[in-house]
Enzyme design. Structure first.
Site, mmCIF file in Angstrom:
data_model
loop_
_atom_site.group_PDB
_atom_site.id
_atom_site.type_symbol
_atom_site.label_atom_id
_atom_site.label_comp_id
_atom_site.label_asym_id
_atom_site.label_seq_id
_atom_site.Cartn_x
_atom_site.Cartn_y
_atom_site.Cartn_z
ATOM 1 N N ASP A 1 47.167 43.689 34.883
ATOM 2 C CA ASP A 1 46.767 42.283 34.756
ATOM 3 C C ASP A 1 47.423 41.485 35.886
ATOM 4 O O ASP A 1 47.311 41.855 37.045
ATOM 5 C CB ASP A 1 47.153 41.757 33.364
ATOM 6 C CG ASP A 1 46.277 40.607 32.903
ATOM 7 O OD1 ASP A 1 46.143 39.624 33.640
ATOM 8 O OD2 ASP A 1 45.707 40.688 31.791
ATOM 9 N N ASN A 2 48.128 40.420 35.587
ATOM 10 C CA ASN A 2 48.691 39.565 36.632
ATOM 11 C C ASN A 2 49.902 40.184 37.319
ATOM 12 O O ASN A 2 50.637 40.974 36.723
ATOM 13 C CB ASN A 2 49.081 38.209 36.037
ATOM 14 C CG ASN A 2 47.867 37.367 35.697
ATOM 15 O OD1 ASN A 2 46.975 37.203 36.525
ATOM 16 N ND2 ASN A 2 47.825 36.842 34.487
ATOM 17 N N ASN B 1 41.893 42.034 38.859
ATOM 18 C CA ASN B 1 42.455 41.030 37.969
ATOM 19 C C ASN B 1 43.492 40.204 38.718
ATOM 20 O O ASN B 1 43.171 39.247 39.397
ATOM 21 C CB ASN B 1 43.046 41.730 36.741
ATOM 22 C CG ASN B 1 43.389 40.801 35.612
ATOM 23 O OD1 ASN B 1 43.853 39.692 35.824
ATOM 24 N ND2 ASN B 1 43.194 41.255 34.382
ATOM 25 N N HIS C 1 42.752 29.623 34.036
ATOM 26 C CA HIS C 1 42.950 31.075 33.952
ATOM 27 C C HIS C 1 44.160 31.395 34.843
ATOM 28 O O HIS C 1 45.259 30.991 34.538
ATOM 29 C CB HIS C 1 41.672 31.789 34.390
ATOM 30 C CG HIS C 1 41.547 33.192 33.908
ATOM 31 N ND1 HIS C 1 40.357 33.880 33.898
ATOM 32 C CD2 HIS C 1 42.474 34.061 33.429
ATOM 33 C CE1 HIS C 1 40.544 35.099 33.409
ATOM 34 N NE2 HIS C 1 41.833 35.232 33.141
ATOM 35 N N GLU D 1 48.549 32.477 29.409
ATOM 36 C CA GLU D 1 48.043 33.663 30.097
ATOM 37 C C GLU D 1 48.721 33.948 31.435
ATOM 38 O O GLU D 1 48.863 35.102 31.832
ATOM 39 C CB GLU D 1 46.522 33.527 30.283
ATOM 40 C CG GLU D 1 45.789 34.803 30.625
ATOM 41 C CD GLU D 1 45.701 35.050 32.132
ATOM 42 O OE1 GLU D 1 45.371 36.189 32.513
ATOM 43 O OE2 GLU D 1 45.951 34.109 32.917
ATOM 44 N N HIS E 1 37.475 27.562 34.543
ATOM 45 C CA HIS E 1 36.160 27.986 34.067
ATOM 46 C C HIS E 1 35.444 26.806 33.398
ATOM 47 O O HIS E 1 35.186 26.812 32.193
ATOM 48 C CB HIS E 1 36.299 29.145 33.082
ATOM 49 C CG HIS E 1 36.911 30.369 33.674
ATOM 50 N ND1 HIS E 1 36.300 31.099 34.683
ATOM 51 C CD2 HIS E 1 38.085 31.005 33.410
ATOM 52 C CE1 HIS E 1 37.080 32.123 35.004
ATOM 53 N NE2 HIS E 1 38.169 32.081 34.250
ATOM 54 N N ASN F 1 39.160 35.297 38.349
ATOM 55 C CA ASN F 1 40.174 35.650 37.360
ATOM 56 C C ASN F 1 41.541 35.121 37.763
ATOM 57 O O ASN F 1 42.221 34.475 36.980
ATOM 58 C CB ASN F 1 40.213 37.169 37.184
ATOM 59 C CG ASN F 1 41.085 37.630 36.040
ATOM 60 O OD1 ASN F 1 42.257 37.289 35.970
ATOM 61 N ND2 ASN F 1 40.515 38.408 35.130
#
Length: 362
Positions: A267-268, A221, A114, A54, A133, A166
């Site tokens: 996103d990232n 995010n 994450h 991810e 998490h 996140n």
């Protein structure tokens, strides 16, 4: 018609109108009405991966790419025993030999990574910060990095303010910012998404205590910092926008400076040495949600490049866009020289693509 019946009818009409408006707002924010006219291809090869690579952070000096991976579909099925990991790719090796090598330490035992962030101090010492998490609660794990790239666990930072972390960006050997993509959990988080409530935030940990640094965000995010440490970037997924904050290095305080709506589910964020940003994105968040539950449903992947202007503003454009056949659910694009490594949330591969400086409209 009686007054009661008339009031009931009026109430039903008003309710239908409200639901319709809220539904339209959510579908619009989630990319339901977004049309992709043409793909933006790139010259890419694949690296085999464990499920869910991810996030990726690259040590450009040492030529190492750190990959945070987790089998998110197993997590969604309720598999509490699933353990993710950190892997390293030796970018100094020949391209056809690039592969993931595990460097995950034994601690913490419950490790569900994450977002990740690489910190390099003025003395050259390196640390990796990882959102975890764990079943016992969310935490930011801090690891020391040895010369060979292996990790040693230093400490876990847990706090009630880490509601739904996140991503994380390190700004010191013990200091970091983290995004909470929601301000609440469970049903409250789902309602926040449906109603597009701006109740999420960014928190700051100075090495001793944690506090809110920015709020009124809609599914924040990715987060990252400029090379000079003076600017923090925050990407919104449902807000489809990039927030720019001026950072006070002495206090960690953030002051909103700029806001750019990009029209895609960001996103990232990767920040390159020249200050340019690479942001992986989901043009259709609903397709991404369907892909999460069924891999047969493809989710478009996108990479946006941003070149910030010295006096504000700048240039932005798409440098990669695929309908999902080549890669579904892109979550990170990390630049390395003229290449970029594109990770994703669910699949067992990473793309290595030529990074063009030619922008396409999106």
């Amino acid at each position: 018609m009686s007054r009661l019946l008339r009031n009931v009818i009026i109430g039903l009409v008003v309710a239908v109108c409200i639901v319709s408006v809220l539904g339209w707002r959510f579908l619009s924010a989630a990319g339901y009405f977004t049309g992709i006219r043409a793909e933006v291809p790139a010259d890419c090869t694949e690296i085999a991966s464990v499920p869910g690579p991810e996030d990726i952070a690259i040590d450009r000096e040492r030529g190492l790419a750190y990959v945070g991976a987790l089998d998110w579909r197993a997590m969604m099925r309720g598999d509490k025993a699933v353990r993710g990991g950190i892997y390293v790719i030796d970018l100094k090796a020949p391209r056809d030999e690039w592969a993931l090598a595990p460097v995950t330490p034994n601690e913490p035992a419950d490790f569900k990574p994450h977002g990740i962030s690489l910190y390099i101090g003025a003395d050259g010492k390196r640390r990796l910060f990882v959102v975890n998490h764990a079943e016992a609660g969310n935490a930011i794990e801090i690891f020391d990095i040895a010369e060979d790239g292996t990790l040693a666990h230093v400490k876990s930072v847990a706090d009630p303010l880490l509601v739904s972390p996140n991503d994380v960006v390190a700004v010191g050997p013990d200091a970091f910012y983290a995004t909470n993509d929601h301000g609440s959990k469970g049903v409250g988080a789902q309602l926040s998404d449906l109603l597009l409530l701006r109740n999420a935030n960014v928190v700051y940990y100075d090495g001793t205590a944690m506090r809110k640094a920015a709020d009124m965000l809609l599914f924040p995010n990715g987060i990252n910092v400029s090379p000079d440490g003076a600017t923090i970037y925050v990407a919104e997924s449902l807000g489809a926008a990039l927030h720019v904050y001026t950072r006070d290095p002495a206090t960690g305080a953030l002051t909103a400076r700029d806001y750019t709506r990009l029209g895609t589910g960001l996103d990232n964020i990767d920040v390159e040495p020249d200050g340019s940003l690479l942001i992986a994105a989901h043009p259709n968040m609903l397709a991404f949600i369907r892909h999460a539950s069924d891999p047969k449903h493809l989710s478009p992947s996108q990479v946006v490049r941003i070149e910030p202007g010295k006096q504000g503003g700048g240039k932005a454009g798409t440098i990669y866009l695929n309908l999902g056949e080549q890669l579904s659910g892109s979550s990170v694009a990390a630049g390395y020289n003229d290449l970029m490594l594109i990770g994703n949330v669910f699949e067992k591969k990473i793309l290595v693509c030529k990074q063009t400086k030619e922008f396409k409209s999106f």
